[in-house]
Design a protein around this motif. Structure first.
Motif, PDB file in Angstrom:
ATOM      1  N   THR A   1       5.688   2.889   6.667  1.00  0.00           N
ATOM      2  CA  THR A   1       4.559   3.596   7.293  1.00  0.00           C
ATOM      3  C   THR A   1       3.485   4.024   6.293  1.00  0.00           C
ATOM      4  O   THR A   1       2.293   3.824   6.526  1.00  0.00           O
ATOM      5  N   LEU A   2       3.912   4.622   5.172  1.00  0.00           N
ATOM      6  CA  LEU A   2       2.943   5.187   4.229  1.00  0.00           C
ATOM      7  C   LEU A   2       2.185   4.099   3.475  1.00  0.00           C
ATOM      8  O   LEU A   2       1.232   4.382   2.759  1.00  0.00           O
ATOM      9  N   PHE A   3       2.623   2.852   3.613  1.00  0.00           N
ATOM     10  CA  PHE A   3       1.958   1.746   2.925  1.00  0.00           C
ATOM     11  C   PHE A   3       1.184   0.845   3.880  1.00  0.00           C
ATOM     12  O   PHE A   3       0.715  -0.210   3.498  1.00  0.00           O
ATOM     13  N   ARG A   4       1.073   1.265   5.139  1.00  0.00           N
ATOM     14  CA  ARG A   4       0.336   0.449   6.110  1.00  0.00           C
ATOM     15  C   ARG A   4      -1.133   0.342   5.714  1.00  0.00           C
ATOM     16  O   ARG A   4      -1.683   1.256   5.101  1.00  0.00           O
TER      17      ARG A   4
ATOM     18  N   SER B   1       5.587  -1.420  -1.350  1.00  0.00           N
ATOM     19  CA  SER B   1       6.473  -0.267  -1.428  1.00  0.00           C
ATOM     20  C   SER B   1       7.631  -0.533  -2.398  1.00  0.00           C
ATOM     21  O   SER B   1       7.982   0.319  -3.218  1.00  0.00           O
TER      22      SER B   1
END
Lengths: 314, 183
Positions: free
Chosen positions: B72-75, B120
């Motif tokens: 999610t945090l790397f979308r 990630s």
């Protein structure tokens, strides 16, 4: 993709959050704890966003905790130091914020000695506003990091008894925690000298105790507050020595709490005033865990606040 | 969005064979299972990865390390979202440094999830290699990403969705193509 469903644009206080929103912030924070254990403690989630730390009161831990949180999410961060700013030159709070907003920040984290200052900002500012402590009103991220620490220790946040001990009158930490635990349905005891624990708090649903032993009996969590001499706490009781004799938590008093009870403190500690040194350093104390959790909780808040999408903003 | 089942593509027997073949191919390509590790992408990729790990264990008597990755945090579309998506846990308790990693997901579509997953993983260290295993390749790639191992290639229309159902989460093993009821 499952959206978080978090629908707040600002974090002004625990009062504005539902129990399920609190759970969501803590779930998100749980996921962020792992980021801080990596070699490279950074994720690109807020790349290109700007966070402003706007602190009108002295603070090292909260300010640096927000700073680390923003940086671990790859946001750009500006520290605005009120002591060297134009506020000293007579600029109003509104003008200061409008000037900062000309730089297009996405989130403003504010600490101010006036209760309601963060809410006031929302009346004219375009950024998301995060309350990092306003007067004697609220300090929501502290209550959230306390809640995360409790949840890690007990595996739950409901069905627990809490005692908050000390200067309740001047404590935004106590107020935010009281509100949070009431939302979770947990009974809260407020303990301290009558001058610092007004009976009005019973109207907020807490029980007031002037005797430490009675107040911490059978509770699962003992939350000690700092004697805030800089706020004139010393005027509310005859002497530090007397305060210590009546309200310092030591091993003997702590033994009357529940068998697996924990002890918490928002810091900074006055060792051997409100808390006995050996107890503060014991395995029942989660004080350093609280500090550590502060970063994850603040990352979760910065991540979850509902910003305008870039497309909408430009 | 409401959707209905357009077609059932695989049943449990077909899926079992596909899992067995993929596991075999992974072992064939990686002679030295000792430096191999699996990483499943949250959430369905994790269950697919567990199936593959169990198969490999049965075939080769080795228990491969299995990590869980939330991307999610790397979308690449976070800045376009008004509501940020929920963040699930990442649990990778082995070092990726110099390891051969098999990245596993249920479906590969545009390839953007895999791009995020690779970014990630590189934040965690420098793997010796990354290979990609997906249960369904449904086409429509927007990035130069190609799976090394796949259960099935399944051409689809863009508006459709592929639902890989696994009995441990969905109660039964089957692969369905879903289409929106209105569009």
């Amino acid at each position: 993709m499952e959206t978080s469903g978090f629908n707040q644009r600002h974090l002004l206080g625990i009062d504005h959050l539902s129990a399920s929103e609190i759970d969501l912030i803590l779930d998100t924070a749980d996921s962020f704890v792992e980021v801080s254990t990596r070699n490279i403690k950074k994720v690109p989630a807020l790349k290109g966003r700007t966070v402003v730390n706007l602190f009108f009161e002295n603070s090292t831990r909260t300010r640096s905790s927000f700073e680390i949180a923003a940086k671990r999410l790859s946001a750009d961060l500006i520290n605005f130091n009120s002591s060297v700013s134009s506020l000293k030159k007579g600029e109003s709070l509104k003008d200061t914020v409008l000037t900062l907003e000309a730089m297009n920040p996405h989130i403003i984290v504010i600490r101010h000695s006036a209760a309601g200052a963060p809410r006031y900002l929302t009346t004219f500012a375009r950024s998301c506003i995060v309350n990092a402590g306003d007067g004697f009103h609220e300090h929501p991220t502290q209550a959230l990091l306390d809640a995360l620490t409790i949840r890690q220790r007990f595996g739950k946040l409901r069905g627990l008894k809490i005692a908050v001990v000390g200067d309740i009158l001047h404590s935004r930490v106590a107020r935010s925690n009281l509100i949070l635990h009431q939302k979770m349905g947990n009974p809260v005891n407020l303990v301290g000298p009558p001058s610092l624990v007004p009976l009005e708090f019973e109207r907020m649903g807490a029980r007031v105790f002037y005797d430490l032993k009675a107040g911490v009996k059978d509770v699962d969590i003992v939350m000690m507050l700092r004697v805030q001499e800089e706020r004139g706490a010393g005027n509310y009781f005859p002497s530090i020595r007397e305060y210590r004799r009546l309200f310092e938590i030591n091993a003997e008093v702590f033994a009357t709490a529940a068998p697996d009870a924990i002890i918490m403190h928002p810091g900074p500690l006055n060792r051997d005033v409100e808390i006995e040194t050996s107890l503060a350093d014991s395995d029942r104390s989660v004080i350093l865990q609280q500090v550590n959790n502060g970063i994850a909780v603040r990352m979760a808040v910065l991540y979850l606040l509902k910003g305008e999408s870039n497309e909408a903003a430009h | 969005m409401e959707e209905k089942t357009k077609a059932k593509i695989m049943d449990s027997r077909k899926m079992e064979r596909a899992f067995a073949r993929m596991s075999m191919e992974i072992l064939e390509r990686n002679r030295d299972a000792g430096s191999l590790a699996l990483i499943g992408i949250q959430t369905k990729g994790v269950f697919v990865a567990r199936r593959i790990r169990a198969q490999i264990q049965a075939l080769e008597k080795v228990e491969l390390p299995l990590g869980i990755l939330d991307i999610t945090l790397f979308r690449d579309d976070l800045h376009l979202q008004e509501h940020h998506p929920k963040v699930e846990k990442t649990e990778i308790d082995f070092s990726v440094e110099n390891r051969h990693i098999v990245l596993i997901d249920d479906v590969v579509f545009t390839g953007r999830t895999i791009r995020a997953a690779m970014d990630s993983i590189f934040e965690l260290g420098r793997p010796a290699s990354i290979q990609l295993a997906v249960f369904i390749d449904r086409g429509h790639r927007e990035l130069p990403i190609c799976p090394d191992f796949k259960g099935k290639y399944l051409p689809t229309a863009r508006r459709e969705r592929v639902n890989v159902m696994l009995k441990e989460v969905d109660g039964s093993d089957q692969v369905l193509i879903m289409e929106p009821t209105r569009f």
